[in-house]
Scaffold this motif. Sequence first.
Motif, PDB file in Angstrom:
ATOM      1  N   LYS A  68      41.258  43.333  39.054  1.00 29.61           N
ATOM      2  CA  LYS A  68      40.103  42.804  39.791  1.00 29.61           C
ATOM      3  C   LYS A  68      40.568  41.823  40.854  1.00 29.61           C
ATOM      4  CE  LYS A  68      36.972  42.832  35.889  1.00 29.61           C
ATOM      5  NZ  LYS A  68      36.568  41.964  34.818  1.00 29.61           N
ATOM      6  N   VAL A 107      39.156  39.441  43.716  1.00 29.83           N
ATOM      7  CA  VAL A 107      37.931  38.831  44.249  1.00 29.83           C
ATOM      8  C   VAL A 107      38.302  38.080  45.526  1.00 29.83           C
ATOM      9  CG1 VAL A 107      36.204  37.029  43.833  1.00 29.83           C
ATOM     10  CG2 VAL A 107      36.709  38.700  42.048  1.00 29.83           C
ATOM     11  N   ASP A 161      40.332  47.003  42.296  1.00 35.69           N
ATOM     12  CA  ASP A 161      38.879  46.864  42.155  1.00 35.69           C
ATOM     13  C   ASP A 161      38.481  45.634  42.985  1.00 35.69           C
ATOM     14  OD1 ASP A 161      36.339  46.464  41.328  1.00 35.69           O
ATOM     15  OD2 ASP A 161      36.778  46.335  39.183  1.00 35.69           O
ATOM     16  N   THR A 205      36.222  43.026  45.169  1.00 36.60           N
ATOM     17  CA  THR A 205      34.877  42.455  45.356  1.00 36.60           C
ATOM     18  C   THR A 205      34.931  41.449  46.489  1.00 36.60           C
ATOM     19  OG1 THR A 205      34.372  42.691  43.012  1.00 36.60           O
ATOM     20  CG2 THR A 205      32.994  41.166  44.251  1.00 36.60           C
ATOM     21  N   LEU A 223      32.935  38.477  48.262  1.00 41.72           N
ATOM     22  CA  LEU A 223      31.831  37.533  48.040  1.00 41.72           C
ATOM     23  C   LEU A 223      31.543  36.815  49.345  1.00 41.72           C
ATOM     24  CD1 LEU A 223      32.966  35.669  44.813  1.00 41.72           C
ATOM     25  CD2 LEU A 223      30.947  37.059  45.080  1.00 41.72           C
ATOM     26  N   ILE A 243      34.576  48.870  48.159  1.00 39.79           N
ATOM     27  CA  ILE A 243      34.506  47.395  48.114  1.00 39.79           C
ATOM     28  C   ILE A 243      33.123  47.014  47.580  1.00 39.79           C
ATOM     29  CG2 ILE A 243      34.542  45.262  49.480  1.00 39.79           C
ATOM     30  CD1 ILE A 243      36.307  46.765  51.529  1.00 39.79           C
ATOM     31  N   HIS A 244      33.077  46.248  46.474  1.00 37.04           N
ATOM     32  CA  HIS A 244      31.781  45.761  45.986  1.00 37.04           C
ATOM     33  C   HIS A 244      31.424  44.536  46.812  1.00 37.04           C
ATOM     34  CE1 HIS A 244      32.901  48.152  42.564  1.00 37.04           C
ATOM     35  NE2 HIS A 244      33.932  47.375  42.342  1.00 37.04           N
ATOM     36  N   LEU A 245      30.188  44.499  47.292  1.00 38.51           N
ATOM     37  CA  LEU A 245      29.740  43.340  48.062  1.00 38.51           C
ATOM     38  C   LEU A 245      28.811  42.507  47.196  1.00 38.51           C
ATOM     39  CD1 LEU A 245      29.463  41.838  50.812  1.00 38.51           C
ATOM     40  CD2 LEU A 245      27.495  43.322  51.267  1.00 38.51           C
ATOM     41  N   VAL A 246      29.115  41.220  47.052  1.00 37.55           N
ATOM     42  CA  VAL A 246      28.203  40.318  46.334  1.00 37.55           C
ATOM     43  C   VAL A 246      27.803  39.222  47.312  1.00 37.55           C
ATOM     44  CG1 VAL A 246      27.959  38.692  44.413  1.00 37.55           C
ATOM     45  CG2 VAL A 246      29.280  40.799  44.097  1.00 37.55           C
ATOM     46  N   LEU A 277      32.071  35.499  38.170  1.00 31.26           N
ATOM     47  CA  LEU A 277      32.901  36.712  38.227  1.00 31.26           C
ATOM     48  C   LEU A 277      34.317  36.366  37.794  1.00 31.26           C
ATOM     49  CD1 LEU A 277      32.077  38.231  41.730  1.00 31.26           C
ATOM     50  CD2 LEU A 277      31.728  39.358  39.541  1.00 31.26           C
ATOM     51  N   TYR A 323      38.402  37.236  37.727  1.00 31.24           N
ATOM     52  CA  TYR A 323      39.340  37.918  38.625  1.00 31.24           C
ATOM     53  C   TYR A 323      40.730  37.958  38.014  1.00 31.24           C
ATOM     54  CZ  TYR A 323      40.808  33.117  39.803  1.00 31.24           C
ATOM     55  OH  TYR A 323      41.264  31.824  39.734  1.00 31.24           O
TER      56      TYR A 323
END
Length: 412
Positions: A6, A8, A28, A30, A32, A69-72, A95, A97
Motif C-alpha cells: 500500500k 499512500v 496499490d 492511493t 489523498l 489509483i484510488h482517489l480519496v 488509512l 500504508y
Amino acid sequence: MNSKAKVVIIGGGFGGLFTALELAGHADVTLLSDEPRFTFRPLLYEYLSGEVEEWHIAPTYLELIDERIHLVLGRVTDVDLAAKKVTLADDKGSLDYDVLVVAVGGDTNYAAVEGAQEHSLPFRGIDDADRLRQRMTEALDHIPPDMPPQDVRDALTFAVVGGGASGVELSTKMADLLNDAFTRRALKGEPRVLVIEMGDKVVPGMGPDIREHVERALHLSRVEVHTLTRVVRVGESSVTIEHANTQSEISTAAVVWVGGVRVNPLVEKLQVEKTRNGLIKVRPTMQILAHDNVFALGDIAFVDDVEPALAGTAQLAFQESSLAARNVKALLAGEELQTKHFEELGEAVSLGTERAALLTGGKAFGGPLARQARFALYTSRLPTWHHRLRVSASWFFGGTAPRPLLPLGFQR
Ligand SMILES: Cc1cc2nc3c(=O)[nH]c(=O)nc-3n(C[C@H](O)[C@H](O)[C@H](O)COP(=O)(O)OP(=O)(O)OC[C@H]3O[C@@H](n4cnc5c(N)ncnc54)[C@H](O)[C@@H]3O)c2cc1C
C-alpha cells in the motif's frame, strides 16, 4: 515487484500527482487530496486574465487518473509514523500504508504582519484568482465615468506584496487588465498597481539578463515598484508601508499577498528532522532521515545539493516526483535506491497579457514570441498526454486572448 504493497500519497500537486501517475499499476496506490483538482499554478496568472480556462489548468483528478489509483478526497490531519497510519479530517477515518509519500506543498506566509492574513488576498489557487478578478471588476464598476482622475486613482489602487516572480507576474497581469478596462469603459485617469518589495530589486533570484525584460515589462504595464519598502500593516482598505524609516498609508481596493511561502501546517505537526525554516530534511533518495518507508518532496522538502534558485519550484517538485516514484518501486522490489542531480530547466516569466520572458540555454529573450514559447513549454509539462492533447488543441484553435474585465452582468 510487490503490487499489493500500500502506497499512500498525501497531496496531489506537482510532487504527489506525478509520483502517483508513475507508480500506477506498480503498487496499490492511493492519492489523498484536500482538493478535487490538480492546479498547474504557473498558469494561474493567465487564468486570472482569462487567457486560459479552468479546465486547462485545473483538471479534476478523475480526468487524469484511472482505476489503478484510488482517489480519496479529504484533508489529512495526522500522520502516525510508528503505526504507519494517516488520519483524515471530518470523521473520514484513517488509512494504513506500507510506504508513504508526503507532498502537501506550501501555504501563504504572511510573516506575522498586522492585518495581513485577515485583509489581504492570497494567490495560490483557482478560488483566489476568482476572488481577485471579482474584486477588480467590482472596484471598476463603482467608478462613474465623470469621476476626477485623482479620485479614480485612489479608488483603483491595488497593492501586490512581494517582488519575486509571483509579484511581477501578477502585477503586470493586473495592470494590463485594468488599463484595458479603462479604455473600454472610457474612464478618466489611470489605475494604480504597486509592487512592494523589501529587497533592493525585483526578482532577486533571477539573473540580470532576464531582469532587464522584467523591468521593461513593469515599466510598459505602468506598475509602480517600491523596493527597500516593508509592509507594516494591512487594513480593510489600506496598506501601510515603511521606506527609509518613514511610514505612509495608502488606500487600496485590494492587497494581494505573494510575499512568501511557509510549509503546510501538517508538516509543522510532523515529528521528523527539519531545517530552521521547517522544511523536512530528506536524503538524496527522497526518503526522510529516520524512516526508510517515508518519502517527502516538493515545497516541503529540503535536499542538500539543490541550487537555491530551484528550491520551491514546480520544476523541482516535478523532477523529484520521478526519482521518488522510481525509488518507491526499488524499495518494494528490494533493489538499490537511486539518487539524481536536479537541473535548472530554464526560467519562464509571464509579463502582462502581451509578453513574457524566457531564460533557456543561458540566453534570455522576451516579448510576444516568448509568450507563445511559454505556452508551448507549459503545454509539455501538463499532466497526462490526453490532457496535454486536449489543451493544446484548445489553445491552437481557440487562441489564448485575455478576457476583458467587463462590468458584472455583462460577463460570459
Ligand atoms: C501562483 C503561483 C505561481 C507559480 N509559478 C511557478 C512557476 O512559474 N514555475 C515554477 O517552477 N513554480 C511555480 N510556482 C511554485 C510551484 O507551484 C510549487 O513549487 C509546486 O506547486 C510545488 O509542488 P508540491 O507538490 O510541493 O505542492 P503543490 O503543487 O502545492 O501541491 C500540494 C497539494 O497538497 C494538497 N494538500 C495540502 N495539504 C493537504 C492535506 N493536509 N491533506 C491532503 N492534501 C493536502 C494541496 O491541496 C495541493 O493540491 C508557483 C506557485 C504559485 C502559488
